[in-house]
Motif scaffolding. Sequence first.
Motif, PDB file in Angstrom:
ATOM      1  N   THR A 295       0.958  -1.088  -0.094  1.00 25.99           N
ATOM      2  CA  THR A 295       0.255   0.068   0.035  1.00 25.99           C
ATOM      3  C   THR A 295       0.898   1.257   0.073  1.00 25.99           C
ATOM      4  O   THR A 295       0.553   2.343  -0.806  1.00 25.99           O
TER       5      THR A 295
ATOM      6  N   LEU B 218      -2.236   6.755   7.426  1.00 28.20           N
ATOM      7  CA  LEU B 218      -1.584   5.686   8.416  1.00 28.20           C
ATOM      8  C   LEU B 218       0.016   5.529   7.989  1.00 28.20           C
ATOM      9  O   LEU B 218       0.813   4.967   8.668  1.00 28.20           O
TER      10      LEU B 218
ATOM     11  N   THR C 158      -6.533   5.874   4.698  1.00 28.96           N
ATOM     12  CA  THR C 158      -5.269   5.000   4.580  1.00 28.96           C
ATOM     13  C   THR C 158      -4.078   5.837   4.477  1.00 28.96           C
ATOM     14  O   THR C 158      -2.899   5.457   4.956  1.00 28.96           O
TER      15      THR C 158
ATOM     16  N   THR D  31      -4.456   9.275  -3.484  1.00 32.91           N
ATOM     17  CA  THR D  31      -5.087   8.272  -3.140  1.00 32.91           C
ATOM     18  C   THR D  31      -6.035   7.515  -4.025  1.00 32.91           C
ATOM     19  O   THR D  31      -6.280   6.401  -4.169  1.00 32.91           O
TER      20      THR D  31
ATOM     21  N   VAL E 172      -6.502   3.570  -3.096  1.00 32.17           N
ATOM     22  CA  VAL E 172      -6.771   3.355  -1.443  1.00 32.17           C
ATOM     23  C   VAL E 172      -7.671   4.615  -1.117  1.00 32.17           C
ATOM     24  O   VAL E 172      -7.932   5.518  -1.547  1.00 32.17           O
TER      25      VAL E 172
END
Length: 211
Positions: free
Chosen positions: A13, A51, A48, A39, A44
């Motif tokens: 990711t 993170l 996210t 993103t 995603v």
Amino acid sequence: MTSAPRTARGARTRAALLEAAEHVFAELGYADASVVRITERAGVAQGTFYLYFDSKLDLFDELVDDLNRRVRRAMSEASAAAPDRLSAERAGFRAFFAFTAEHPALYRIIRAAEFVSPRALHRHYDRIVEGYAEGLAEAQRHGEVRPDLDPDVAAWALMGIGELVGMRWVLWERDAEGGVPDHVLDQVALLVDGAIGRRTAPATTREENGS
């Protein structure tokens, strides 16, 4: 970076976000690039993103470092098996041109760093020059590079040659497969040899000195 990925999925990711950022920053510039666009391209959720990165600037800085690591690795691996310094120079330049042909975004992102994140810009060039100068100094100790050369100054100058030649024949002429045409690479090697190659006194001078 907020936290390092703890799983293979997390690493994928994060890598997807970096790859998406490479394209979005290159296409839109830093100001118009957004976390949403990045993103979306990475596939995603927006949440996210946070993170792995604190902000768009945090991602930009990491992207500069990531591109730097990859281009240095490509050049180092290409030149490692070279039998002499000039061969290593040629292999390193070829690898740099091939990398920029595959990642033309490198140019726009590094230029944007001058205004967006000067520390990232300086770090990018300093890391390249550090290894480059060490290689030249080592070759100098083995008598492959002229003894009066300052490895640090030479590394900056040679890096400038590579960057501008790449801009001309890779970035401006996208039909160059794998980097620059062979005749251009030949001329670069000729210039490098003339700049750093160990010199011997001309025959006439040796004769005049009685040697």
